[in-house]
Design a protein around this motif. Structure first.
Motif, PDB file in Angstrom:
ATOM      1  N   ILE A 220     -46.420  49.510 -28.436  1.00  0.00           N
ATOM      2  CA  ILE A 220     -46.939  50.816 -28.023  1.00  0.00           C
ATOM      3  C   ILE A 220     -48.385  50.699 -27.540  1.00  0.00           C
ATOM      4  CG2 ILE A 220     -47.611  53.116 -28.854  1.00  0.00           C
ATOM      5  CD1 ILE A 220     -44.638  52.844 -28.323  1.00  0.00           C
ATOM      6  N   ALA A 221     -49.180  49.879 -28.241  1.00  0.00           N
ATOM      7  CA  ALA A 221     -50.567  49.682 -27.820  1.00  0.00           C
ATOM      8  C   ALA A 221     -50.632  49.099 -26.412  1.00  0.00           C
ATOM      9  CB  ALA A 221     -51.297  48.778 -28.807  1.00  0.00           C
ATOM     10  N   MET A 222     -49.758  48.136 -26.112  1.00  0.00           N
ATOM     11  CA  MET A 222     -49.729  47.541 -24.778  1.00  0.00           C
ATOM     12  C   MET A 222     -49.295  48.566 -23.726  1.00  0.00           C
ATOM     13  SD  MET A 222     -50.696  44.362 -24.854  1.00  0.00           S
ATOM     14  CE  MET A 222     -50.988  43.051 -26.056  1.00  0.00           C
ATOM     15  N   ILE A 223     -48.285  49.358 -24.058  1.00  0.00           N
ATOM     16  CA  ILE A 223     -47.824  50.387 -23.127  1.00  0.00           C
ATOM     17  C   ILE A 223     -48.931  51.401 -22.866  1.00  0.00           C
ATOM     18  CG2 ILE A 223     -46.198  52.309 -22.854  1.00  0.00           C
ATOM     19  CD1 ILE A 223     -44.173  50.539 -24.431  1.00  0.00           C
ATOM     20  N   ASN A 224     -49.657  51.771 -23.913  1.00  0.00           N
ATOM     21  CA  ASN A 224     -50.757  52.720 -23.756  1.00  0.00           C
ATOM     22  C   ASN A 224     -51.888  52.139 -22.916  1.00  0.00           C
ATOM     23  OD1 ASN A 224     -49.479  54.727 -25.225  1.00  0.00           O
ATOM     24  ND2 ASN A 224     -50.467  54.192 -27.160  1.00  0.00           N
ATOM     25  N   MET A 225     -51.987  50.816 -22.873  1.00  0.00           N
ATOM     26  CA  MET A 225     -52.981  50.173 -22.011  1.00  0.00           C
ATOM     27  C   MET A 225     -52.543  50.168 -20.550  1.00  0.00           C
ATOM     28  SD  MET A 225     -54.230  46.921 -24.348  1.00  0.00           S
ATOM     29  CE  MET A 225     -55.580  46.461 -23.271  1.00  0.00           C
ATOM     30  N   GLY A 226     -51.233  50.401 -20.326  1.00  0.00           N
ATOM     31  CA  GLY A 226     -50.749  50.508 -18.947  1.00  0.00           C
ATOM     32  C   GLY A 226     -49.714  49.498 -18.534  1.00  0.00           C
ATOM     33  N   VAL A 227     -49.293  48.586 -19.440  1.00  0.00           N
ATOM     34  CA  VAL A 227     -48.290  47.604 -19.026  1.00  0.00           C
ATOM     35  C   VAL A 227     -46.955  48.301 -18.758  1.00  0.00           C
ATOM     36  CG1 VAL A 227     -49.423  45.803 -20.380  1.00  0.00           C
ATOM     37  CG2 VAL A 227     -47.434  46.968 -21.324  1.00  0.00           C
ATOM     38  N   LYS A 228     -46.201  47.752 -17.828  1.00  0.00           N
ATOM     39  CA  LYS A 228     -44.909  48.332 -17.449  1.00  0.00           C
ATOM     40  C   LYS A 228     -43.725  47.580 -18.029  1.00  0.00           C
ATOM     41  CE  LYS A 228     -46.865  51.509 -14.997  1.00  0.00           C
ATOM     42  NZ  LYS A 228     -46.949  52.879 -15.568  1.00  0.00           N
ATOM     43  N   ARG A 229     -43.938  46.338 -18.461  1.00  0.00           N
ATOM     44  CA  ARG A 229     -42.878  45.555 -19.096  1.00  0.00           C
ATOM     45  C   ARG A 229     -43.476  44.756 -20.246  1.00  0.00           C
ATOM     46  NH1 ARG A 229     -38.462  43.818 -15.956  1.00  0.00           N
ATOM     47  NH2 ARG A 229     -38.106  45.258 -14.240  1.00  0.00           N
TER      48      ARG A 229
END
Length: 249
Positions: A220-229
């Motif tokens: 979730i932290a990575m997704i919140n940073m903007g990663v798409k995969r």
């Protein structure tokens, strides 16, 4: 947010020798990973090139929408342009949807930018011509922060200068193979620090975090940073909100 499963590239890339298994036993592990991806509805299952055909057949038989990805010139990225193109063409023929190329980060470190630019251009052009998603693995653990910025800028520059703007969302910069050997137990994959640099330098290209994302909170932290995969060998555990059940691909 959207279903986290649509961010997850469920990944198994060990050879039989690396897994300390027979060829058939390792193939059974791959089958189980593919079946799990089908059951869970992950975005994609990522397997070695020699497993792509089997994955496509299983997914078609299950009438599933799971995509199939594979790695090219893995894990070192120094096989040369011709080898990269030949391996990618074979993967496309076998039905791969996503092509995760290992960039020749060693050539980049050595300053051979012409060679790196040539492979980014030719391999990206090949993938896009066939409607595939192309991801470039830069191996962040082998690079300094300045080198991460530099190789992201190089990839972005080549792609944006030569591809149509409508293709930008089909080209990713990916953090890691998950197989790089670091010293002193240092992380060999995505970290918040390296992803922050990539998110500053990669857009309009997308970013994939791979290696080191081991639980739901980290994902979730990575997704919140903007990663798409997110590439992970623990996709189900992450999707279920728990810790990773294994480490490494």
């Amino acid at each position: 947010m959207d279903d986290i499963r649509q961010y997850l590239d469920s990944t198994y890339l060990k050879t039989a020798a690396q897994a300390n298994l027979t060829d058939e036993a390792n193939r059974e592990v791959v089958r189980s990973v593919i079946n799990e991806a089908i059951t869970e509805g992950f975005k994609l299952v990522m397997v070695r090139p020699d497993m792509v055909n089997m994955a496509c057949q299983m997914i078609t038989a299950a009438q599933s929408s799971v995509d199939v990805g594979t790695v090219i010139d893995f894990p070192d990225g120094d096989g040369g342009l011709d080898a990269k193109l030949a391996e990618a063409e074979e993967a496309i023929k076998n039905g791969a949807d996503d092509l995760d190329f290992v960039a020749d980060y060693k050539a980049f470190i050595d300053g051979d930018l012409i060679a790196v630019e040539a492979e980014i251009l030719q391999c990206t052009r090949l993938g896009l011509r066939y409607g595939r998603v192309v991801k470039w693995i830069i191996e962040v653990a082998a690079l300094t922060p300045e080198q991460i910025k530099g190789i992201c800028a190089l990839i972005k520059g080549v792609v944006t200068a030569n591809a149509d703007v409508t293709d930008y969302n089909s080209v990713f910069i990916k953090s890691s193979t998950g197989f790089y050997k670091t010293a002193d137990g240092l992380p060999n994959g995505a970290t918040p620090e390296t992803i922050k640099i990539m998110m500053e330098c990669a857009p309009p290209l997308a970013v994939k975090a791979a290696g080191g994302v081991r639980n739901y909170q980290e994902a979730i932290a990575m997704i919140n940073m903007g990663v798409k995969r997110i590439g992970t060998s623990s996709a189900k555990a992450i999707a279920d909100g728990g810790p990773a059940v294994s480490e490494g691909y």
